[in-house]
Design a protein around this motif. Sequence first.
Motif, PDB file in Angstrom:
ATOM      1  N   PHE A   1      25.120 -45.359 -15.376  1.00 53.50           N
ATOM      2  CA  PHE A   1      25.742 -44.322 -16.200  1.00 53.50           C
ATOM      3  C   PHE A   1      26.137 -43.138 -15.322  1.00 53.50           C
ATOM      4  O   PHE A   1      27.251 -42.611 -15.428  1.00 53.50           O
ATOM      5  N   GLY A   2      25.218 -42.711 -14.448  1.00 53.93           N
ATOM      6  CA  GLY A   2      25.477 -41.552 -13.603  1.00 53.93           C
ATOM      7  C   GLY A   2      26.675 -41.753 -12.690  1.00 53.93           C
ATOM      8  O   GLY A   2      27.500 -40.849 -12.517  1.00 53.93           O
ATOM      9  N   ILE A   3      26.790 -42.950 -12.102  1.00 55.48           N
ATOM     10  CA  ILE A   3      27.902 -43.206 -11.180  1.00 55.48           C
ATOM     11  C   ILE A   3      29.213 -43.393 -11.945  1.00 55.48           C
ATOM     12  O   ILE A   3      30.249 -42.827 -11.576  1.00 55.48           O
ATOM     13  N   SER A   4      29.172 -44.176 -13.027  1.00 55.83           N
ATOM     14  CA  SER A   4      30.417 -44.466 -13.754  1.00 55.83           C
ATOM     15  C   SER A   4      30.986 -43.217 -14.414  1.00 55.83           C
ATOM     16  O   SER A   4      32.216 -43.033 -14.443  1.00 55.83           O
ATOM     17  N   THR A   5      30.131 -42.323 -14.937  1.00 51.33           N
ATOM     18  CA  THR A   5      30.651 -41.102 -15.565  1.00 51.33           C
ATOM     19  C   THR A   5      31.181 -40.125 -14.523  1.00 51.33           C
ATOM     20  O   THR A   5      32.151 -39.404 -14.786  1.00 51.33           O
ATOM     21  N   THR A   6      30.575 -40.091 -13.346  1.00 46.67           N
ATOM     22  CA  THR A   6      31.122 -39.269 -12.268  1.00 46.67           C
ATOM     23  C   THR A   6      32.493 -39.799 -11.857  1.00 46.67           C
ATOM     24  O   THR A   6      33.444 -39.033 -11.656  1.00 46.67           O
ATOM     25  N   ALA A   7      32.610 -41.124 -11.754  1.00 47.55           N
ATOM     26  CA  ALA A   7      33.894 -41.735 -11.400  1.00 47.55           C
ATOM     27  C   ALA A   7      34.945 -41.472 -12.472  1.00 47.55           C
ATOM     28  O   ALA A   7      36.106 -41.149 -12.152  1.00 47.55           O
ATOM     29  N   SER A   8      34.571 -41.597 -13.751  1.00 47.90           N
ATOM     30  CA  SER A   8      35.548 -41.415 -14.830  1.00 47.90           C
ATOM     31  C   SER A   8      36.059 -39.977 -14.860  1.00 47.90           C
ATOM     32  O   SER A   8      37.267 -39.741 -15.031  1.00 47.90           O
ATOM     33  N   ASN A   9      35.156 -38.999 -14.694  1.00 51.61           N
ATOM     34  CA  ASN A   9      35.573 -37.596 -14.658  1.00 51.61           C
ATOM     35  C   ASN A   9      36.542 -37.343 -13.511  1.00 51.61           C
ATOM     36  O   ASN A   9      37.535 -36.632 -13.659  1.00 51.61           O
TER      37      ASN A   9
END
Length: 400
Positions: A122-130
């Motif tokens: 979650f932490g990596i994917s949401t950083t990537a999406s932002n």
Amino acid sequence: MMDNSIISDKAQLPRLWTATFVKVAAANFLLFFSFYQLLPILPLYIIEKFQTDNATAGIVISLYTIGALACRPFAGFLVDTLSRKPLYFWTFFAFTACFVGYKAVSIIAILAAVRFAHGLFFGISTTASNTVAIDSLPASRRGEGIGYFGISVNLAFATGPMTGMFLYEAFGDTIVFVISLALCIIGLILVQTLKIAPKEKKPHPPLSLDRFFLTRAVPQFINFIFVGFAYGPVTNYIALYAKELGIGGSGWFYALIAAGLILNRIMTGRLIDKGYLIHLVGTGMTLNIVAYVLLAFCHSPVTFFVAAFLIGTSLGLIFPGYQTMCVNLARHDQRGTANSTYLSGWDIGIGAGILAGGSMAGHFGMHQPVFLACAIALVIADILYFTWTARHYLRNKLEG
């Protein structure tokens, strides 16, 4: 002539709603909706399936936050170093696979590992999406775009938990996991169809602290910890506080927060792009104090729910404001780090607020002192903002 001039000005505005931005926002909504749908039913699922107590279920659930927080600094580094689309896709894929893990495992220790892994991805994917979303925005409309992008999370927050609870009560837990999995698969399809320019092959700068943490945004990071600290107890203890006050329908509290957030995000972004960033965040910080003072001293449902709407309204000013600050303090090749720094402040604050709130409630035997402490923390944050954070931003911003 005036009408033609207005039309001409609008025509000259760079495009905001590109295919990339729409797809990333939609995928982000599906990811967060899947997560929020699970949130209210997971304690019940763990206690029922593994025959454990509330304390053990709470520990397992909290591992998600610990996993997300543990990876945030590395998430920014990975987003800034690796190709963003493959990183986004595969971490989203792993996040999706964890929904299968919840149902497949039969040992609570393995479930705890799945929960921790869910937080990591979650932490990596949401950083990537932002970061992908911000990359797709024209600089002159970045604040507006960040505001709209945040609505994808707010809509998920407003609709996910109640949907999950309704489905659980009507059909059981399996349908909740299946729908979360299906929605994430749709999100994966959207991510796979993104057209993102490949990263230019440049020699990587030597490893240093600012590859993992945006040192230029230390004041914003610290201020945002205080904001998260105040919100932490709201996420976990508002239903208990409502019960102490004899107020029913505490679920509407979160709906009103979401309503305030969404309404303000729509307006805030455009004002940020017009140069009102410092004033908007300052207004939000001060309004947040008022909201928590009302919450700490409320004795009626009206005050209770007004406080909820004001919390949402203030956060609608604060969220896009702090994220815009962090991005504008970063070089183009540090946007992932900027987003992870911004999100890390929130994660740390939320976690600290939940822990401190639980300890204080246990000590005093009631929750009113918890929200009073939140108001005091926000007063400190407000002072820091006007004396340090805002001035630091104006001196050091690279963009905006």
